[in-house]
Write a protein that holds these residues in place. Structure first.
Motif, short mmCIF file in Angstrom:
data_model
loop_
_atom_site.label_atom_id
_atom_site.label_comp_id
_atom_site.label_asym_id
_atom_site.label_seq_id
_atom_site.Cartn_x
_atom_site.Cartn_y
_atom_site.Cartn_z
N TYR A 35 0.98 -1.21 0.18
CA TYR A 35 -0.07 -0.07 -0.12
C TYR A 35 0.71 1.37 0.10
O TYR A 35 1.73 1.29 0.77
CB TYR A 35 -0.86 -0.11 1.43
N ASN A 36 0.45 2.26 -0.69
CA ASN A 36 1.19 3.57 -0.95
C ASN A 36 0.25 4.47 -0.52
O ASN A 36 -0.61 5.13 -1.15
CB ASN A 36 1.84 3.66 -2.47
N LEU A 96 17.41 2.94 -10.86
CA LEU A 96 16.93 3.77 -12.06
C LEU A 96 15.86 4.92 -11.63
O LEU A 96 15.89 5.90 -11.94
CB LEU A 96 16.37 2.74 -12.93
N VAL A 97 14.94 4.47 -10.74
CA VAL A 97 13.76 5.42 -10.45
C VAL A 97 14.15 6.35 -9.53
O VAL A 97 13.40 7.39 -9.47
CB VAL A 97 12.23 4.74 -10.31
N ILE A 124 7.77 12.29 -5.90
CA ILE A 124 6.60 11.72 -5.28
C ILE A 124 6.07 10.23 -6.04
O ILE A 124 5.27 9.54 -5.49
CB ILE A 124 5.48 12.82 -5.29
N ARG A 125 6.49 10.27 -7.29
CA ARG A 125 6.16 8.91 -8.15
C ARG A 125 6.83 7.71 -7.85
O ARG A 125 6.61 6.76 -8.28
CB ARG A 125 6.18 9.47 -9.70
N THR A 149 4.83 1.81 1.83
CA THR A 149 6.06 2.37 1.27
C THR A 149 6.50 3.60 2.32
O THR A 149 7.40 4.34 2.21
CB THR A 149 5.63 2.94 -0.11
N GLU A 150 5.52 3.87 3.57
CA GLU A 150 5.98 4.76 4.47
C GLU A 150 6.77 4.25 5.54
O GLU A 150 6.52 3.11 5.63
CB GLU A 150 4.66 5.39 5.02
#
Ligand code: ZN
Length: 150
Positions: A35-36, A96-97, A124-125, A149-150
């Motif tokens: 979950y993001n 990469l990201v 943010i992405r 992801t937090e």
């Protein structure tokens, strides 16, 4: 470069509209949820793991185009790979990201995952793009709790 960027966006759009392996996998022996909260993306990854290799993989979930396309391409990329190979791919994709790519590395290793290179310009992405990968990792490590992801 703008042509390449357009092509990349088309690939991401295509995967978000028609995600590959978008199904609950019958016979899965590993699952994990991710979950993001920053974007509201959620994903469940189903794995059929045999002899430390990913025989089959599926996912379900909802979220933005980036998260969906990333999950779709992640499943395509790791199918048939060993745990160790999937981990290497995760590290490269993550670099990469986040824009921490080692320039001496051959970006060709990432294949079509390179379409996400533009994400590094939008911090943010990054979490949208890596959610499915973090969830894959949790499934491989057999963590039962929901990944955030937090
Ligand atoms: Zn998102």
């Amino acid at each position: 470069m703008s042509d390449l960027r357009e092509l990349y966006q088309q690939v991401i759009l295509d995967h978000s509209k028609k995600p590959r392996n978008f199904q609950k996998l019958e016979g899965a022996n590993r699952t994990a949820e991710g979950y993001n909260p920053l974007c509201g993306d959620d994903v469940t990854v189903y794995l059929q793991l045999e002899d430390n290799a990913i025989r089959n993989i599926g996912f379900q979930g909802s979220g933005c185009a980036i998260s969906k396309a990333s999950a779709s391409m992640m499943t395509d990329s790791v199918k048939g790979k060993t745990k160790a190979e999937a981990e290497v791919l995760f590290q490269k994709f993550h670099a990469l990201v986040t824009g921490e790519e080692d320039r001496t590395d051959d970006p060709g290793d990432l294949g079509k995952l390179a379409v996400f290179s533009g994400v590094s310009e939008f911090p943010i992405r990054v979490k949208c793009a890596t959610l499915a990968w973090h969830t894959l990792r949790a499934a491989l490590e057999r963590k039962e709790e929901t990944v955030s992801t937090e």
